[in-house]
Enzyme design. Structure first.
Site, PDB file in Angstrom:
ATOM      1  N   PHE A   1      -7.464 -16.635  -8.092  1.00  0.00           N
ATOM      2  CA  PHE A   1      -6.450 -16.473  -6.925  1.00  0.00           C
ATOM      3  C   PHE A   1      -5.709 -17.577  -6.489  1.00  0.00           C
ATOM      4  O   PHE A   1      -5.334 -17.910  -5.333  1.00  0.00           O
ATOM      5  CB  PHE A   1      -7.354 -15.729  -5.550  1.00  0.00           C
TER       6      PHE A   1
ATOM      7  N   CYS B   1      -4.059  -2.779  -0.158  1.00  0.00           N
ATOM      8  CA  CYS B   1      -5.283  -3.524   0.349  1.00  0.00           C
ATOM      9  C   CYS B   1      -5.067  -4.681   1.052  1.00  0.00           C
ATOM     10  O   CYS B   1      -5.325  -4.690   2.498  1.00  0.00           O
ATOM     11  CB  CYS B   1      -6.456  -3.690  -0.640  1.00  0.00           C
TER      12      CYS B   1
HETATM   13  N1  NAD Z   1      -6.965   1.197  -3.715  1.00  0.00           N
HETATM   14  C1  NAD Z   1      -8.056   0.081  -4.097  1.00  0.00           C
HETATM   15  O1  NAD Z   1      -7.955  -0.558  -5.059  1.00  0.00           O
HETATM   16  C2  NAD Z   1      -9.240   0.200  -3.011  1.00  0.00           C
HETATM   17  C3  NAD Z   1     -10.356  -0.786  -3.289  1.00  0.00           C
HETATM   18  C4  NAD Z   1     -11.450  -1.202  -2.460  1.00  0.00           C
HETATM   19  C5  NAD Z   1     -11.387  -0.411  -1.236  1.00  0.00           C
HETATM   20  N2  NAD Z   1     -10.171   0.609  -1.045  1.00  0.00           N
HETATM   21  C6  NAD Z   1     -10.693   1.308   0.085  1.00  0.00           C
HETATM   22  O2  NAD Z   1     -10.935   2.762  -0.121  1.00  0.00           O
HETATM   23  C7  NAD Z   1     -10.331   3.709   0.639  1.00  0.00           C
HETATM   24  C8  NAD Z   1      -9.561   4.698  -0.429  1.00  0.00           C
HETATM   25  O3  NAD Z   1      -8.534   3.874  -0.779  1.00  0.00           O
HETATM   26  P1  NAD Z   1      -7.754   4.664  -2.123  1.00  0.00           P
HETATM   27  O4  NAD Z   1      -6.653   3.723  -2.406  1.00  0.00           O
HETATM   28  O5  NAD Z   1      -8.704   5.284  -3.105  1.00  0.00           O
HETATM   29  O6  NAD Z   1      -7.089   5.887  -1.239  1.00  0.00           O
HETATM   30  P2  NAD Z   1      -5.740   7.044  -1.818  1.00  0.00           P
HETATM   31  O7  NAD Z   1      -4.987   7.175  -0.866  1.00  0.00           O
HETATM   32  O8  NAD Z   1      -5.718   6.702  -3.253  1.00  0.00           O
HETATM   33  O9  NAD Z   1      -6.711   8.156  -2.018  1.00  0.00           O
HETATM   34  C9  NAD Z   1      -7.314   8.950  -0.975  1.00  0.00           C
HETATM   35  C10 NAD Z   1      -7.729  10.409  -1.400  1.00  0.00           C
HETATM   36  O10 NAD Z   1      -8.348  11.212  -0.362  1.00  0.00           O
HETATM   37  C11 NAD Z   1      -7.863  12.433  -0.175  1.00  0.00           C
HETATM   38  N3  NAD Z   1      -8.207  13.078   1.068  1.00  0.00           N
HETATM   39  C12 NAD Z   1      -7.682  12.803   2.247  1.00  0.00           C
HETATM   40  N4  NAD Z   1      -8.502  13.516   3.041  1.00  0.00           N
HETATM   41  C13 NAD Z   1      -9.323  14.199   2.424  1.00  0.00           C
HETATM   42  C14 NAD Z   1     -10.414  15.351   2.868  1.00  0.00           C
HETATM   43  N5  NAD Z   1     -10.514  15.499   4.353  1.00  0.00           N
HETATM   44  N6  NAD Z   1     -11.015  15.967   1.922  1.00  0.00           N
HETATM   45  C15 NAD Z   1     -10.988  15.531   0.842  1.00  0.00           C
HETATM   46  N7  NAD Z   1     -10.017  14.595   0.255  1.00  0.00           N
HETATM   47  C16 NAD Z   1      -9.462  14.051   1.004  1.00  0.00           C
HETATM   48  C17 NAD Z   1      -6.307  12.449  -0.508  1.00  0.00           C
HETATM   49  O11 NAD Z   1      -5.817  13.482  -0.812  1.00  0.00           O
HETATM   50  C18 NAD Z   1      -6.339  11.352  -1.511  1.00  0.00           C
HETATM   51  O12 NAD Z   1      -6.367  11.769  -2.878  1.00  0.00           O
HETATM   52  C19 NAD Z   1      -9.434   2.923   1.414  1.00  0.00           C
HETATM   53  O13 NAD Z   1     -10.020   2.848   2.894  1.00  0.00           O
HETATM   54  C20 NAD Z   1      -9.143   1.754   0.904  1.00  0.00           C
HETATM   55  O14 NAD Z   1      -8.911   0.712   1.889  1.00  0.00           O
HETATM   56  C21 NAD Z   1      -9.226   0.925  -2.037  1.00  0.00           C
HETATM   57  O1  UPG Z   2      -3.674 -15.453  -7.515  1.00  0.00           O
HETATM   58  C1  UPG Z   2      -3.232 -14.704  -7.147  1.00  0.00           C
HETATM   59  C2  UPG Z   2      -4.054 -13.137  -7.539  1.00  0.00           C
HETATM   60  C3  UPG Z   2      -3.248 -12.134  -6.827  1.00  0.00           C
HETATM   61  N1  UPG Z   2      -2.156 -12.117  -6.381  1.00  0.00           N
HETATM   62  C4  UPG Z   2      -1.385 -10.933  -5.932  1.00  0.00           C
HETATM   63  O2  UPG Z   2      -2.462 -10.352  -5.167  1.00  0.00           O
HETATM   64  C5  UPG Z   2      -2.235  -8.889  -4.980  1.00  0.00           C
HETATM   65  C6  UPG Z   2      -3.511  -8.209  -5.109  1.00  0.00           C
HETATM   66  O3  UPG Z   2      -4.170  -8.226  -6.141  1.00  0.00           O
HETATM   67  P1  UPG Z   2      -5.395  -8.033  -6.751  1.00  0.00           P
HETATM   68  O4  UPG Z   2      -6.349  -8.492  -5.988  1.00  0.00           O
HETATM   69  O5  UPG Z   2      -5.785  -8.462  -8.112  1.00  0.00           O
HETATM   70  O6  UPG Z   2      -5.589  -6.612  -6.568  1.00  0.00           O
HETATM   71  P2  UPG Z   2      -5.983  -5.207  -5.907  1.00  0.00           P
HETATM   72  O7  UPG Z   2      -6.168  -4.081  -6.509  1.00  0.00           O
HETATM   73  O8  UPG Z   2      -5.014  -5.383  -4.413  1.00  0.00           O
HETATM   74  O9  UPG Z   2      -7.522  -5.732  -5.310  1.00  0.00           O
HETATM   75  C7  UPG Z   2      -7.743  -6.263  -3.933  1.00  0.00           C
HETATM   76  O10 UPG Z   2      -7.933  -5.385  -2.986  1.00  0.00           O
HETATM   77  C8  UPG Z   2      -8.811  -4.461  -3.393  1.00  0.00           C
HETATM   78  C9  UPG Z   2      -8.949  -3.435  -2.147  1.00  0.00           C
HETATM   79  O11 UPG Z   2      -9.584  -3.736  -1.071  1.00  0.00           O
HETATM   80  C10 UPG Z   2     -10.396  -5.098  -3.376  1.00  0.00           C
HETATM   81  O12 UPG Z   2     -11.241  -4.033  -3.508  1.00  0.00           O
HETATM   82  C11 UPG Z   2     -10.438  -6.250  -4.549  1.00  0.00           C
HETATM   83  O13 UPG Z   2     -11.414  -6.882  -4.459  1.00  0.00           O
HETATM   84  C12 UPG Z   2      -9.144  -6.952  -4.187  1.00  0.00           C
HETATM   85  O14 UPG Z   2      -9.163  -8.045  -5.383  1.00  0.00           O
HETATM   86  C13 UPG Z   2      -1.218  -8.680  -5.889  1.00  0.00           C
HETATM   87  O15 UPG Z   2       0.025  -8.481  -5.506  1.00  0.00           O
HETATM   88  C14 UPG Z   2      -1.236  -9.753  -6.902  1.00  0.00           C
HETATM   89  O16 UPG Z   2       0.061 -10.035  -7.531  1.00  0.00           O
HETATM   90  C15 UPG Z   2      -1.505 -13.273  -6.471  1.00  0.00           C
HETATM   91  O17 UPG Z   2      -0.123 -13.288  -5.868  1.00  0.00           O
HETATM   92  N2  UPG Z   2      -1.981 -14.622  -6.845  1.00  0.00           N
END
Ligand code: NAD
Ligand code: UPG
Length: 451
Positions: free
Chosen positions: A250, A261
């Site tokens: 990072f 996120c």
């Molecule tokens: N995307 C990531 O990389 C990531 C990583 C870590 C944590 N999170 C957290 O996890 C959570 C989910 O994120 P995401 O990116 O997977 O979301 P997303 O928007 O991609 O998916 C959410 C899903 O939930 C469904 N949904 C909504 N209401 C519902 C209900 N009542 N019953 C059943 N299904 C329902 C939607 O149709 C959708 O398919 C968020 O709080 C996010 O901040 C996301």
């Molecule tokens: O050195 C770095 C690393 C990342 N990025 C940017 O940061 C953003 C996020 O990157 P990354 O963290 O790899 O992807 P995410 O899938 O958004 O994952 C973050 O967000 C998720 C949702 O909360 C968490 O679960 C993960 O741990 C956390 O890394 C992207 O735009 C990257 O281009 C930079 O600019 N420089």
């Protein structure tokens, strides 16, 4: 092995469901989106995520993974229910909990036995206690519900890998038996487990994302200073990262963080702090630096070309990072809208994310890098896809009107660029190969007038 329901099949829910099935549990994934569910039943992943579809197909075939839109069918008789619905950002920056509330309500209506509800959605501190109270009040005699906070740390683009190789599993619970049950679900992964109370688990998630975002804004600030004092950010970051207290990860300078996120979770943490009368000055600065950084390439291109009005701009990359089709809060969206505002003609290419980008951006899309570069006055690299990193560098001069590249991800070494015919601007490094713009345009005009 347990019977598990996963409510919400986005990036987190689907990957969690598929991986838990692969660990041997029986998993039913529930989503309100009928189209998504019908695709998933056929073994098609609605999101682009390496390894996911193969693992989905395998576990469907082996009878451990099913999909439904029917909450009653999915929830009844389960041992564990995972919650993984979205918590997007509201206008004021705080987390929108309406999907969580709706899903909790859906779950409460159908619980018919003792069950552990494991929340993977990122929610403000105190939310899981409110969910626990809601179940206590609405489930009644039918069963005891224990809520556990189990925040998710997967990264998009490597979500399956991260699920199996995460640095830690956080389990926040008030009930020791419920915590043990969740630990047991993951035991085969052999990952370090951190057990804590629910509020601390919720805070670990926000604090982790805020810290990583801080690292990125910090290195981006250093990169801007490097440009002015003649230092090279790649060497600076490498040298800093060698100190194990700092770490190598990072510290990649670029055009700022995007994705579903970091932007929303940093804003939410500012709100969470504000709610208890703590002004989070440091994190507010991190957000401010990031917003400015996303516009850096446009600012530099404008300064270089005088004006972008009527200029053809090639944008390489739209996804917020490589190996994903996600464009939520991507720098590309900010950049494209700013370019349109400046009166530029924008043609973009991305290997995977163009379908999603077309839903929100009114620009032209090209079928290849070469098509995007055709007759362009300037190229902006937004996402560090391998396809761009591996591009022969003379491709730029062969197809652009003027071979000026602004690389927002430092895709090329300065040595490689010096060998090519190219004016190259990157982040935190010296400019290479500056062309005489007037002479260039004169020759171009002469050639177009005289064939
Ligand atoms: N995307 C990531 O990389 C990531 C990583 C870590 C944590 N999170 C957290 O996890 C959570 C989910 O994120 P995401 O990116 O997977 O979301 P997303 O928007 O991609 O998916 C959410 C899903 O939930 C469904 N949904 C909504 N209401 C519902 C209900 N009542 N019953 C059943 N299904 C329902 C939607 O149709 C959708 O398919 C968020 O709080 C996010 O901040 C996301
Ligand atoms: O050195 C770095 C690393 C990342 N990025 C940017 O940061 C953003 C996020 O990157 P990354 O963290 O790899 O992807 P995410 O899938 O958004 O994952 C973050 O967000 C998720 C949702 O909360 C968490 O679960 C993960 O741990 C956390 O890394 C992207 O735009 C990257 O281009 C930079 O600019 N420089």
């Amino acid at each position: 092995m347990k019977n598990i329901a996963v409510v919400g099949t986005g990036y987190v829910g689907l990957v969690t469901g598929v991986c838990l099935a692969d660990l041997g549990h029986h998993v039913i994934c529930i989503d309100v989106d009928e189209e998504k569910v019908s695709q998933m039943r056929k073994g098609h992943s609605p999101i682009y995520e390496p390894q996911l579809e193969d693992l989905m197909k395998k576990n469907i075939e082996e009878g451990r993974l099913t999909f439904t839109t029917n909450h009653a069918w999915g929830i009844r008789n389960m041992d564990v229910i995972f919650l993984a619905v979205g918590t997007p950002q509201q206008q004021d920056g705080s987390a929108d909990l309406s999907y969580v509330q709706r899903a909790v309500n859906d779950i409460a209506q159908h619980i018919n036995r003792d069950v552990v509800v494991v929340n993977k959605s990122t929610v403000p501190v105190g939310t899981n206690e409110s969910i626990q109270q809601y179940f206590n009040q609405h489930v009644g005699e039918l069963g005891q519900v224990d809520v556990v906070s189990n925040p998710e740390f997967l990264r998009e683009g490597s979500a399956v890998y991260d699920m199996f190789h995460g640095d830690r599993i956080i389990i926040g619970a008030d009930n020791e038996d419920a915590a043990l049950l969740v630990e047991e679900l993951y035991r085969r992964l052999k990952l370090p487990v951190v057990k804590t109370d629910i509020r601390s688990a919720e805070m670990i998630k926000y604090a982790s994302n805020a810290f990583l975002a801080t690292k990125i804004s910090f290195i981006n600030e250093i990169s801007s200073i490097c440009e002015k004092v003649g230092a090279n950010i790649e060497d600076v970051a490498y040298g800093m990262g060698k100190d194990r207290r700092i770490g190598t990860q990072f510290l990649q300078a670029g055009i700022g963080y995007g994705g579903s996120c970091f932007p929303k979770d940093t804003n939410a943490l500012v709100q969470i702090a504000g709610n208890v009368e703590h002004k989070f000055d440091l994190l507010e600065s991190v957000i401010h630096v990031n917003n400015r950084q996303q516009l850096l390439l446009v600012k530099k291109a404008k300064e270089r070309l005088g004006s972008l009005h009527g200029k053809r701009v090639a944008m390489l990359g739209l996804a917020f990072k490589p190996n994903t089709d996600d464009i939520r809060e991507a720098a590309s969206v900010v950049v494209a809208n700013e370019l349109i505002q400046e009166g530029a003609y924008v043609t973009a290419y991305d290997p995977i994310a163009m379908t999603n980008a077309a839903k929100v951006l009114n620009i032209e899309f090209a079928n290849s890098v070469v098509e995007a570069l055709q007759e362009a006055d300037v190229a902006l690299i937004i996402t560090e896809w391998d396809e761009f990193k591996q591009l022969p560098l003379n491709t730029y001069s062969e197809h652009m009107r003027v071979p000026i590249v602004f690389d927002g991800r430092n895709c090329y070494t300065l040595e490689a660029v010096q060998e090519a015919y190219l004016e190259y601007h990157s982040i935190g490094r010296p400019v290479v190969g500056e062309v005489d713009l007037n002479k260039y345009l004169y020759i171009q005009n002469f050639l177009s007038e005289h064939g």
